[in-house]
Design an enzyme around this catalytic site. Structure first.
Site, PDB file in Angstrom:
ATOM      1  N   SER A 241      11.976 -10.631 -20.993  1.00  0.00           N
ATOM      2  CA  SER A 241      10.786 -11.123 -20.272  1.00  0.00           C
ATOM      3  C   SER A 241      11.050 -11.210 -18.765  1.00  0.00           C
ATOM      4  CB  SER A 241      10.333 -12.483 -20.817  1.00  0.00           C
ATOM      5  OG  SER A 241      11.379 -13.423 -20.778  1.00  0.00           O
ATOM      6  N   HIS A 271      12.905 -11.423 -29.231  1.00  0.00           N
ATOM      7  CA  HIS A 271      12.976 -12.269 -28.019  1.00  0.00           C
ATOM      8  C   HIS A 271      12.194 -13.556 -28.306  1.00  0.00           C
ATOM      9  CE1 HIS A 271      13.491 -13.352 -23.916  1.00  0.00           C
ATOM     10  NE2 HIS A 271      12.555 -12.619 -23.334  1.00  0.00           N
ATOM     11  N   HIS A 318      22.801 -13.521 -30.193  1.00  0.00           N
ATOM     12  CA  HIS A 318      22.360 -13.404 -28.799  1.00  0.00           C
ATOM     13  C   HIS A 318      23.046 -12.204 -28.156  1.00  0.00           C
ATOM     14  CE1 HIS A 318      21.345 -14.463 -24.667  1.00  0.00           C
ATOM     15  NE2 HIS A 318      20.381 -15.178 -25.209  1.00  0.00           N
ATOM     16  N   ARG A 327      20.884 -24.511 -24.938  1.00  0.00           N
ATOM     17  CA  ARG A 327      19.484 -24.930 -25.092  1.00  0.00           C
ATOM     18  C   ARG A 327      19.251 -25.443 -26.511  1.00  0.00           C
ATOM     19  NH1 ARG A 327      16.860 -19.346 -23.296  1.00  0.00           N
ATOM     20  NH2 ARG A 327      18.410 -18.726 -24.857  1.00  0.00           N
ATOM     21  N   ASP A 373      15.834 -20.587 -30.006  1.00  0.00           N
ATOM     22  CA  ASP A 373      14.679 -20.593 -30.900  1.00  0.00           C
ATOM     23  C   ASP A 373      14.963 -21.233 -32.260  1.00  0.00           C
ATOM     24  OD1 ASP A 373      13.097 -19.190 -28.999  1.00  0.00           O
ATOM     25  OD2 ASP A 373      14.180 -17.366 -29.519  1.00  0.00           O
TER      26      ASP A 373
HETATM   27  N1  CMX Z   1      20.896 -11.780 -38.392  1.00  0.00           N
HETATM   28  C1  CMX Z   1      21.343 -10.644 -38.981  1.00  0.00           C
HETATM   29  N2  CMX Z   1      21.948  -9.634 -38.322  1.00  0.00           N
HETATM   30  C2  CMX Z   1      22.128  -9.816 -36.999  1.00  0.00           C
HETATM   31  C3  CMX Z   1      21.746 -10.984 -36.324  1.00  0.00           C
HETATM   32  C4  CMX Z   1      21.092 -11.986 -37.086  1.00  0.00           C
HETATM   33  N3  CMX Z   1      20.626 -13.114 -36.516  1.00  0.00           N
HETATM   34  N4  CMX Z   1      22.084 -10.878 -35.030  1.00  0.00           N
HETATM   35  C5  CMX Z   1      22.647  -9.666 -34.883  1.00  0.00           C
HETATM   36  N5  CMX Z   1      22.681  -9.027 -36.067  1.00  0.00           N
HETATM   37  C6  CMX Z   1      23.121  -7.677 -36.336  1.00  0.00           C
HETATM   38  C7  CMX Z   1      22.306  -6.690 -35.507  1.00  0.00           C
HETATM   39  O1  CMX Z   1      21.057  -6.440 -36.127  1.00  0.00           O
HETATM   40  C8  CMX Z   1      23.225  -5.494 -35.451  1.00  0.00           C
HETATM   41  O2  CMX Z   1      23.166  -4.852 -36.711  1.00  0.00           O
HETATM   42  P1  CMX Z   1      23.174  -3.227 -36.815  1.00  0.00           P
HETATM   43  O3  CMX Z   1      24.433  -2.780 -36.143  1.00  0.00           O
HETATM   44  O4  CMX Z   1      23.143  -2.974 -38.282  1.00  0.00           O
HETATM   45  O5  CMX Z   1      21.942  -2.760 -36.091  1.00  0.00           O
HETATM   46  C9  CMX Z   1      24.612  -6.148 -35.345  1.00  0.00           C
HETATM   47  O6  CMX Z   1      24.463  -7.481 -35.870  1.00  0.00           O
HETATM   48  C10 CMX Z   1      25.138  -6.224 -33.921  1.00  0.00           C
HETATM   49  O7  CMX Z   1      24.176  -6.899 -33.127  1.00  0.00           O
HETATM   50  P2  CMX Z   1      24.667  -7.808 -31.888  1.00  0.00           P
HETATM   51  O8  CMX Z   1      25.382  -6.913 -30.931  1.00  0.00           O
HETATM   52  O9  CMX Z   1      25.403  -8.983 -32.406  1.00  0.00           O
HETATM   53  O10 CMX Z   1      23.295  -8.358 -31.309  1.00  0.00           O
HETATM   54  P3  CMX Z   1      22.336  -7.674 -30.215  1.00  0.00           P
HETATM   55  O11 CMX Z   1      22.843  -7.991 -28.850  1.00  0.00           O
HETATM   56  O12 CMX Z   1      22.118  -6.234 -30.541  1.00  0.00           O
HETATM   57  O13 CMX Z   1      20.968  -8.430 -30.510  1.00  0.00           O
HETATM   58  C11 CMX Z   1      19.602 -10.303 -30.931  1.00  0.00           C
HETATM   59  C12 CMX Z   1      20.779  -9.760 -30.112  1.00  0.00           C
HETATM   60  C13 CMX Z   1      19.213 -11.662 -30.384  1.00  0.00           C
HETATM   61  C14 CMX Z   1      18.429  -9.334 -30.796  1.00  0.00           C
HETATM   62  C15 CMX Z   1      20.040 -10.407 -32.411  1.00  0.00           C
HETATM   63  O14 CMX Z   1      21.108 -11.327 -32.504  1.00  0.00           O
HETATM   64  C16 CMX Z   1      18.922 -10.806 -33.342  1.00  0.00           C
HETATM   65  O15 CMX Z   1      18.190  -9.920 -33.812  1.00  0.00           O
HETATM   66  N6  CMX Z   1      18.743 -12.142 -33.628  1.00  0.00           N
HETATM   67  C17 CMX Z   1      17.630 -12.628 -34.419  1.00  0.00           C
HETATM   68  C18 CMX Z   1      16.365 -12.676 -33.567  1.00  0.00           C
HETATM   69  C19 CMX Z   1      16.425 -13.808 -32.555  1.00  0.00           C
HETATM   70  O16 CMX Z   1      16.777 -14.936 -32.866  1.00  0.00           O
HETATM   71  N7  CMX Z   1      16.059 -13.498 -31.313  1.00  0.00           N
HETATM   72  C20 CMX Z   1      15.939 -14.531 -30.255  1.00  0.00           C
HETATM   73  C21 CMX Z   1      16.996 -14.394 -29.168  1.00  0.00           C
HETATM   74  C22 CMX Z   1      16.785 -15.446 -28.100  1.00  0.00           C
HETATM   75  C23 CMX Z   1      15.545 -15.161 -27.302  1.00  0.00           C
HETATM   76  O17 CMX Z   1      15.478 -14.139 -26.622  1.00  0.00           O
HETATM   77  O18 CMX Z   1      14.603 -15.955 -27.364  1.00  0.00           O
END
Ligand code: CMX
Length: 436
Positions: A241, A271, A318, A327, A373
């Site tokens: 964002s 996000h 994250h 947070r 979140d």
């Molecule tokens: N549950 C299950 N799997 C997860 C996970 C979770 N909460 N977080 C990461 N992973 C997985 C990824 O999907 C990825 O899998 P693949 O290789 O099979 O695609 C792997 O772990 C590596 O990911 P990462 O490097 O640890 O995480 P990213 O930097 O790519 O993504 C985020 C970060 C936040 C998008 C991810 O942790 C996620 O999807 N979390 C759940 C959604 C969420 O809570 N988002 C809010 C973030 C805060 C905000 O912006 O408000």
């Protein structure tokens, strides 16, 4: 708010002059390398933008102008009897780098109050949308509809000089921040309370007045809103964002267009929309388990089912952080103080004990800890705000403080149009061949 504008004008012109010299003298100094995994991996960790208002450390978490969240809770002005800092104070801090006095934040609150009148056409436009339209869609459209009042757009059309860009951006930012709680509360009341709107109470501060217009006058909820608005405001510049607002703003789109774009990024489930997904997922879990006090074993089983069905656990993980999000910790502290016995809070804490080892065991998740979140929805539910599709709007109102303070800085420093280089995969293969 002449004092804030004056301080910002003086500080930013000093910073701009120093930066110009620094960039000229050090233009070719390397600040990092980029590897293929980053090019294909969402640009993680590439240092490619400047964001003056906050900085994120993977371990320590967010610092706003050098201050951690507990430091903000300690140092920023509070209103009589309140134990949480006022968001007005954080905005001042982000803009100037200085902790304001109580008089400063009072003057800023008064100033926002004078700017809070929303044009009728914004309400008329919202009324044309079906009430079931997602609140983030309504929020984004309402922000764009406010653009008719953009000082930047109108001054630019008249031929404003570049050195004055920040002044018009400051005016747009202040007007927009003042109006956001009004439109956000309007969306909540039209979507979920049958259009029974509540007038502003101008004796209240910005966050408490927002809570009041939403329909909750519990003093502790006022405090939660102050804390919520502070901790969601900024998270350095690379998050979707903030970066979107910055990118769109770099074209000299005004604060309305660029902030609305940032909100469209916030509306994605990876996000800001994760705050709605978390509580939806918790309700689904409680329903599947069949009681409001599940055991950790029952939670672990549901977590496994979620992962087995190819979904992520919302509220966990994250892109930068590698520890529990401060947070999350701040909200946990608030809940421990005010609502530790609530069932929904207990569930969130049991999830906190259960999920990280499971995610860690997958061997691929870089951060198994909760993010911002994971906690917010449970506190809102406790205070009767169960309409989870609305939660991201609250995040969005707060996010305005950080990204618009940052936009004032971008205009004052005179950052150019953002335009990174993309390549094709063919280019990458050809390049790799030259490296053999
Ligand atoms: N549950 C299950 N799997 C997860 C996970 C979770 N909460 N977080 C990461 N992973 C997985 C990824 O999907 C990825 O899998 P693949 O290789 O099979 O695609 C792997 O772990 C590596 O990911 P990462 O490097 O640890 O995480 P990213 O930097 O790519 O993504 C985020 C970060 C936040 C998008 C991810 O942790 C996620 O999807 N979390 C759940 C959604 C969420 O809570 N988002 C809010 C973030 C805060 C905000 O912006 O408000």
């Amino acid at each position: 708010m002449e004092k804030l504008k004056q301080i910002f004008g003086e500080k930013s012109s000093e910073v701009r002059d120093t930066l110009k010299r620094t960039i000229k003298e050090n233009a070719n100094v390397k600040v990092g390398d980029v590897v293929l995994a980053q090019v294909y991996g969402g640009m993680r960790g590439i240092k490619s933008m400047i964001w003056e208002t906050s900085h994120l450390d993977p371990i320590e978490g967010i610092r706003f102008r050098g201050h951690t969240i507990p430091e903000l809770q300690d140092k920023l002005p509070k209103i009589n009897g309140s134990s949480e800092p006022l968001p007005e104070g954080l905005f001042w801090l982000m803009l100037t780098g200085e902790v304001p006095t109580e008089e400063d934040v009072q003057a800023l609150a008064d100033d926002w109050e004078t700017r809070a009148t929303v044009p009728q056409h914004t309400f008329d436009m919202l009324e044309q949308l079906p009430p079931e339209t997602h609140p983030m869609t309504q929020f984004s459209m309402a922000i764009v509809s406010l653009q008719t009042d953009s000082v930047f757009a109108s001054e630019y059309a008249k031929g404003m000089a570049k050195k004055d860009y920040w002044k018009a951006t400051y005016e747009d930012s202040m007007n927009l921040i003042a109006r956001l709680p009004v439109i956000a509360a309007y969306i909540y009341r039209r979507s979920f309370k049958g259009g029974d709107h509540i007038a502003a109470d101008t004796s209240l501060d910005w966050a408490a007045n927002f809570a009041h217009m939403l329909g909750n006058d519990d003093a502790v909820f006022y405090d939660f809103m102050r804390l919520y608005m502070v901790i969601h405001a900024d998270h350095e510049g690379g998050n979707a964002s903030a970066h979107t607002t910055h990118l769109v703003g770099s074209t000299l789109s005004d604060a309305y267009y660029s902030f609305a774009s940032g909100m469209n990024a916030l509306a994605g489930p990876l996000h800001g929309l994760a705050n709605q997904e978390v509580i939806k997922w918790i309700f689904e879990m409680l329903e599947a388990i069949g009681n409001d006090n599940p055991t950790k074993e029952q939670i672990a089983e549901f977590v496994q089912q979620t992962l087995d069905s190819g979904k992520v656990i919302p509220g966990y993980g994250h892109a930068v952080l590698r520890r529990p999000d401060p947070r999350f910790v701040a909200q946990k502290g608030f809940a421990e103080k005010h609502l530790a016995d609530a069932d929904i809070i207990q569930v969130v804490w049991k999830i906190f004990e259960t999920v990280p080892p499971i995610l860690e065991s997958l061997g691929k998740v870089k951060n198994p800890w909760p993010n911002v979140d994971a906690h917010s929805g449970s506190i809102l539910v406790h205070y009767g705000m169960k309409e989870f599709t609305y939660y991201t709007v609250l995040f969005g109102v707060s996010r305005a403080l950080g990204v618009l303070a940052a936009q004032c800085w971008s205009r004052a420093i005179g950052f150019p149009l953002e335009r990174p280089k993309s390549v094709t995969s063919k280019w990458i293969y050809d390049f790799l061949a030259t490296q053999e």
